[in-house]
Design a protein around this motif. Structure first.
Motif, PDB file in Angstrom:
ATOM      1  N   ASP A   1       1.427 -12.381 -11.445  1.00 52.70           N
ATOM      2  CA  ASP A   1       2.642 -13.182 -11.647  1.00 52.70           C
ATOM      3  C   ASP A   1       2.401 -14.646 -11.255  1.00 52.70           C
ATOM      4  O   ASP A   1       2.925 -15.566 -11.903  1.00 52.70           O
ATOM      5  CB  ASP A   1       3.809 -12.614 -10.836  1.00 52.70           C
TER       6      ASP A   1
ATOM      7  N   LEU B   1       1.190   0.313  -0.677  1.00 52.16           N
ATOM      8  CA  LEU B   1       0.326   0.156   0.508  1.00 52.16           C
ATOM      9  C   LEU B   1       0.094  -1.340   0.704  1.00 52.16           C
ATOM     10  O   LEU B   1      -0.173  -2.054  -0.266  1.00 52.16           O
ATOM     11  CB  LEU B   1      -1.010   0.870   0.298  1.00 52.16           C
TER      12      LEU B   1
ATOM     13  N   PRO C   1       2.857  -1.990 -11.006  1.00 47.62           N
ATOM     14  CA  PRO C   1       3.503  -1.470  -9.789  1.00 47.62           C
ATOM     15  C   PRO C   1       3.349  -2.422  -8.606  1.00 47.62           C
ATOM     16  O   PRO C   1       2.284  -3.012  -8.420  1.00 47.62           O
ATOM     17  CB  PRO C   1       2.775  -0.147  -9.534  1.00 47.62           C
ATOM     18  N   VAL C   2       4.413  -2.563  -7.819  1.00 50.27           N
ATOM     19  CA  VAL C   2       4.403  -3.484  -6.668  1.00 50.27           C
ATOM     20  C   VAL C   2       3.642  -2.837  -5.504  1.00 50.27           C
ATOM     21  O   VAL C   2       3.824  -1.645  -5.221  1.00 50.27           O
ATOM     22  CB  VAL C   2       5.853  -3.821  -6.246  1.00 50.27           C
ATOM     23  N   ALA C   3       2.797  -3.636  -4.850  1.00 54.22           N
ATOM     24  CA  ALA C   3       1.962  -3.144  -3.733  1.00 54.22           C
ATOM     25  C   ALA C   3       1.193  -1.891  -4.162  1.00 54.22           C
ATOM     26  O   ALA C   3       1.046  -0.933  -3.406  1.00 54.22           O
ATOM     27  CB  ALA C   3       2.803  -2.887  -2.481  1.00 54.22           C
TER      28      ALA C   3
ATOM     29  N   VAL D   1      10.464  -6.829  -4.491  1.00 51.36           N
ATOM     30  CA  VAL D   1       9.822  -8.132  -4.683  1.00 51.36           C
ATOM     31  C   VAL D   1      10.732  -9.235  -4.132  1.00 51.36           C
ATOM     32  O   VAL D   1      11.923  -9.271  -4.454  1.00 51.36           O
ATOM     33  CB  VAL D   1       9.542  -8.379  -6.187  1.00 51.36           C
TER      34      VAL D   1
ATOM     35  N   ASP E   1      -7.230 -12.808  -5.884  1.00 50.56           N
ATOM     36  CA  ASP E   1      -7.211 -12.131  -7.195  1.00 50.56           C
ATOM     37  C   ASP E   1      -6.613 -13.005  -8.303  1.00 50.56           C
ATOM     38  O   ASP E   1      -6.601 -12.599  -9.468  1.00 50.56           O
ATOM     39  CB  ASP E   1      -6.384 -10.836  -7.114  1.00 50.56           C
TER      40      ASP E   1
ATOM     41  N   LYS F   1       9.103 -17.088  -1.024  1.00 49.28           N
ATOM     42  CA  LYS F   1       7.913 -16.273  -0.698  1.00 49.28           C
ATOM     43  C   LYS F   1       7.320 -15.623  -1.944  1.00 49.28           C
ATOM     44  O   LYS F   1       6.174 -15.184  -1.927  1.00 49.28           O
ATOM     45  CB  LYS F   1       8.288 -15.172   0.292  1.00 49.28           C
TER      46      LYS F   1
ATOM     47  N   LYS G   1       8.609  -7.013 -14.709  1.00 49.30           N
ATOM     48  CA  LYS G   1       7.444  -6.337 -14.137  1.00 49.30           C
ATOM     49  C   LYS G   1       7.174  -4.978 -14.779  1.00 49.30           C
ATOM     50  O   LYS G   1       8.078  -4.190 -15.000  1.00 49.30           O
ATOM     51  CB  LYS G   1       7.619  -6.156 -12.626  1.00 49.30           C
TER      52      LYS G   1
ATOM     53  N   THR H   1      -2.057  -4.391   1.486  1.00 52.64           N
ATOM     54  CA  THR H   1      -3.506  -4.642   1.389  1.00 52.64           C
ATOM     55  C   THR H   1      -4.135  -4.910   2.770  1.00 52.64           C
ATOM     56  O   THR H   1      -5.159  -4.293   3.093  1.00 52.64           O
ATOM     57  CB  THR H   1      -3.764  -5.800   0.406  1.00 52.64           C
TER      58      THR H   1
ATOM     59  N   GLY I   1       1.315  -9.172  -7.908  1.00 51.07           N
ATOM     60  CA  GLY I   1       1.799 -10.463  -7.410  1.00 51.07           C
ATOM     61  C   GLY I   1       0.865 -11.590  -7.830  1.00 51.07           C
ATOM     62  O   GLY I   1       1.316 -12.676  -8.221  1.00 51.07           O
ATOM     63  N   SER I   2      -0.441 -11.326  -7.794  1.00 48.79           N
ATOM     64  CA  SER I   2      -1.426 -12.324  -8.210  1.00 48.79           C
ATOM     65  C   SER I   2      -1.284 -12.609  -9.705  1.00 48.79           C
ATOM     66  O   SER I   2      -1.397 -13.758 -10.146  1.00 48.79           O
ATOM     67  CB  SER I   2      -2.847 -11.821  -7.936  1.00 48.79           C
TER      68      SER I   2
ATOM     69  N   GLY J   1      -2.035  -2.029  -5.646  1.00 44.38           N
ATOM     70  CA  GLY J   1      -3.487  -2.229  -5.738  1.00 44.38           C
ATOM     71  C   GLY J   1      -3.930  -2.685  -7.115  1.00 44.38           C
ATOM     72  O   GLY J   1      -5.114  -2.620  -7.454  1.00 44.38           O
ATOM     73  N   MET J   2      -2.984  -3.191  -7.926  1.00 44.63           N
ATOM     74  CA  MET J   2      -3.334  -3.686  -9.263  1.00 44.63           C
ATOM     75  C   MET J   2      -3.085  -5.184  -9.389  1.00 44.63           C
ATOM     76  O   MET J   2      -3.071  -5.735 -10.490  1.00 44.63           O
ATOM     77  CB  MET J   2      -2.569  -2.910 -10.338  1.00 44.63           C
TER      78      MET J   2
ATOM     79  N   LEU K   1       5.276 -15.106  -5.057  1.00 37.78           N
ATOM     80  CA  LEU K   1       4.054 -15.848  -5.418  1.00 37.78           C
ATOM     81  C   LEU K   1       4.250 -16.734  -6.647  1.00 37.78           C
ATOM     82  O   LEU K   1       3.533 -17.717  -6.829  1.00 37.78           O
ATOM     83  CB  LEU K   1       2.903 -14.864  -5.643  1.00 37.78           C
ATOM     84  N   MET K   2       5.233 -16.404  -7.499  1.00 30.71           N
ATOM     85  CA  MET K   2       5.514 -17.276  -8.661  1.00 30.71           C
ATOM     86  C   MET K   2       6.115 -18.598  -8.183  1.00 30.71           C
ATOM     87  O   MET K   2       5.819 -19.657  -8.760  1.00 30.71           O
ATOM     88  CB  MET K   2       6.476 -16.594  -9.631  1.00 30.71           C
TER      89      MET K   2
HETATM   90  P1  ATP Z   1      -3.309  -7.008  -4.036  1.00 27.19           P
HETATM   91  O1  ATP Z   1      -3.397  -8.186  -4.970  1.00 27.19           O
HETATM   92  O2  ATP Z   1      -3.466  -7.428  -2.606  1.00 27.19           O
HETATM   93  O3  ATP Z   1      -4.131  -5.821  -4.451  1.00 27.19           O
HETATM   94  P2  ATP Z   1      -1.096  -5.353  -4.685  1.00 27.19           P
HETATM   95  O4  ATP Z   1      -1.365  -5.295  -6.122  1.00 27.19           O
HETATM   96  O5  ATP Z   1      -1.382  -4.133  -3.882  1.00 27.19           O
HETATM   97  O6  ATP Z   1      -1.813  -6.587  -4.041  1.00 27.19           O
HETATM   98  P3  ATP Z   1       1.362  -6.749  -5.150  1.00 27.19           P
HETATM   99  O7  ATP Z   1       2.130  -6.060  -6.220  1.00 27.19           O
HETATM  100  O8  ATP Z   1       0.682  -8.004  -5.484  1.00 27.19           O
HETATM  101  O9  ATP Z   1       0.395  -5.729  -4.437  1.00 27.19           O
HETATM  102  O10 ATP Z   1       2.406  -6.988  -3.960  1.00 27.19           O
HETATM  103  C1  ATP Z   1       2.052  -7.255  -2.627  1.00 27.19           C
HETATM  104  C2  ATP Z   1       3.265  -7.878  -1.927  1.00 27.19           C
HETATM  105  O11 ATP Z   1       3.413  -9.207  -2.418  1.00 27.19           O
HETATM  106  C3  ATP Z   1       4.566  -7.177  -2.232  1.00 27.19           C
HETATM  107  O12 ATP Z   1       4.870  -6.226  -1.260  1.00 27.19           O
HETATM  108  C4  ATP Z   1       5.593  -8.308  -2.265  1.00 27.19           C
HETATM  109  O13 ATP Z   1       6.300  -8.372  -1.048  1.00 27.19           O
HETATM  110  C5  ATP Z   1       4.785  -9.586  -2.391  1.00 27.19           C
HETATM  111  N1  ATP Z   1       5.064 -10.367  -3.630  1.00 27.19           N
HETATM  112  C6  ATP Z   1       5.256 -11.686  -3.708  1.00 27.19           C
HETATM  113  N2  ATP Z   1       5.462 -12.083  -4.974  1.00 27.19           N
HETATM  114  C7  ATP Z   1       5.371 -10.986  -5.743  1.00 27.19           C
HETATM  115  C8  ATP Z   1       5.487 -10.769  -7.135  1.00 27.19           C
HETATM  116  N3  ATP Z   1       5.730 -11.748  -8.012  1.00 27.19           N
HETATM  117  N4  ATP Z   1       5.316  -9.514  -7.582  1.00 27.19           N
HETATM  118  C9  ATP Z   1       5.037  -8.515  -6.699  1.00 27.19           C
HETATM  119  N5  ATP Z   1       4.970  -8.665  -5.366  1.00 27.19           N
HETATM  120  C10 ATP Z   1       5.119  -9.898  -4.877  1.00 27.19           C
END
Ligand code: ATP
Length: 311
Positions: free
Chosen positions: A113, A183, A102-104, A68, A144, A73, A99, A185, A110-111, A106-107, A75-76
């Motif tokens: 947060d 993955l 899971p990062v990236a 993250v 989202d 950059k 957190k 998006t 980032g949105s 599909g849940m 999103l918070m």
């Molecule tokens: P989507 O909302 O498109 O389904 P996702 O759930 O697959 O996204 P996220 O966890 O939101 O994926 O992360 C997508 C990318 O956003 C990450 O690879 C990261 O680089 C970036 N990012 C920016 N801020 C955050 C944050 N607070 N938490 C997680 N990822 C973040």
């Protein structure tokens, strides 16, 4: 020294149905989706610090923290800056996230947060932003983000940001399988377009099936299991073929149904009740086909203040 802080809990989402329509002139796809918030939550804390101004400082710990961004950059940070600009404030805040989503994956972590940071900063700065303005700021932050503010179960149209609440009875119990790596998006949408072109698939306007809405109204997991669907699933599997094995294993081990969550690669399995979820989770964990297994229930509310300190 930390003076005041506000802590917000914000849930992950599952798409019970993700219908992907044609690409629009602005490059986005038209969606018809049903979002469902589950009690797998990130915790966002906004703290005002004394001393020299720091602007917006970001701190990240927990699941996938190493992936993250910790700079502007994140999103918070984007959310805090946007809210500050909206009110003509010079921000001096540390936004910390623990957190669990899971990062990236599909849940929409980032949105979530971003929504958490909006609510935490609004409370910390006592800016009392009206709901309608928070929704508008959320829409600017990402498709989202409005749902992460609201939670529950909602239909999402346009890019997913236009929400209509859906009547749902009782609780649904899920098993969530985190897979290795993430993955992107945009890559998954591009792969979906590529596969459709290859197969000369005629893309029509997406819609949410009536039977799915009926299953939610009835609170019936068996009927709901038949209606789960995701137009991005084939693309996610194409980019990460191991996902197919996870889906098959979860169902072999007794889940009512399994689908890829959003753009993947996380897989979610619907079960009959809480004890069935625990049973499937234990078996799936033992099968060793995915990185981590969790249980979750939904629907749960969106971003909400759970703790605040003043001095
Ligand atoms: P989507 O909302 O498109 O389904 P996702 O759930 O697959 O996204 P996220 O966890 O939101 O994926 O992360 C997508 C990318 O956003 C990450 O690879 C990261 O680089 C970036 N990012 C920016 N801020 C955050 C944050 N607070 N938490 C997680 N990822 C973040």
């Amino acid at each position: 020294m930390v003076e005041r802080s506000v802590t917000v809990t914000v849930p992950a989402k599952i798409n019970l149905h993700l219908g992907v329509g044609p690409v629009r002139a602005d490059g986005y796809h038209d969606l018809a989706t049903v979002f469902h918030a589950v009690d797998m939550c990130d915790t966002v804390t906004a703290s005002e610090t004394t001393g020299s101004a720091v602007g917006v400082k970001i701190e990240v710990e927990g699941e996938g923290a190493q992936f993250v961004p910790k700079d502007s950059k994140n999103l918070m940070a984007v959310a805090a800056e946007l809210l500050a600009r909206h009110h003509g404030i010079s921000p001096n805040v540390t936004v910390h996230v623990h957190k669990k989503i899971p990062v990236a994956g599909g849940m929409a972590g980032g949105s979530a947060d971003a929504a958490g940071a909006l609510i935490a900063c609004d409370s910390l700065w006592q800016t009392h932003t009206p709901k309608i303005e928070l929704d508008s700021l959320a829409t600017q932050l990402g498709s989202d983000v409005p749902f992460a503010l609201h939670g529950g179960t909602s239909m999402g149209t346009s890019r997913g940001e236009v929400l209509t609440p859906v009547i749902s009875t009782g609780e649904f119990h899920w098993v969530i399988a985190f897979n290795e790596g993430g993955l992107s998006t945009p890559r998954v949408y591009a792969e979906c377009d590529r596969l459709r072109e290859l197969s000369h698939h005629k893309v029509t306007a997406p819609f949410v099936p009536e039977a799915l809405l009926y299953a939610l109204r009835a609170g019936d997991p068996v009927t709901l299991a038949h209606e789960l669907s995701n137009d991005l699933q084939a693309a996610a599997i194409s980019l990460k073929p191991t996902v197919q094995r996870v889906l098959e294993t979860g169902v072999e081990l007794g889940a009512l149904a399994g689908i890829v969550s959003g753009s993947g690669p996380t897989c979610v399995f619907l079960t009959r009740d809480a004890s069935h979820a625990l049973d499937v989770a234990a078996r799936l964990s033992g099968a060793g086909v995915c990185r981590t297994v969790r249980t979750a229930r939904g629907p749960v509310p969106g971003a909400r203040v759970t703790h605040s300190t003043s001095n």
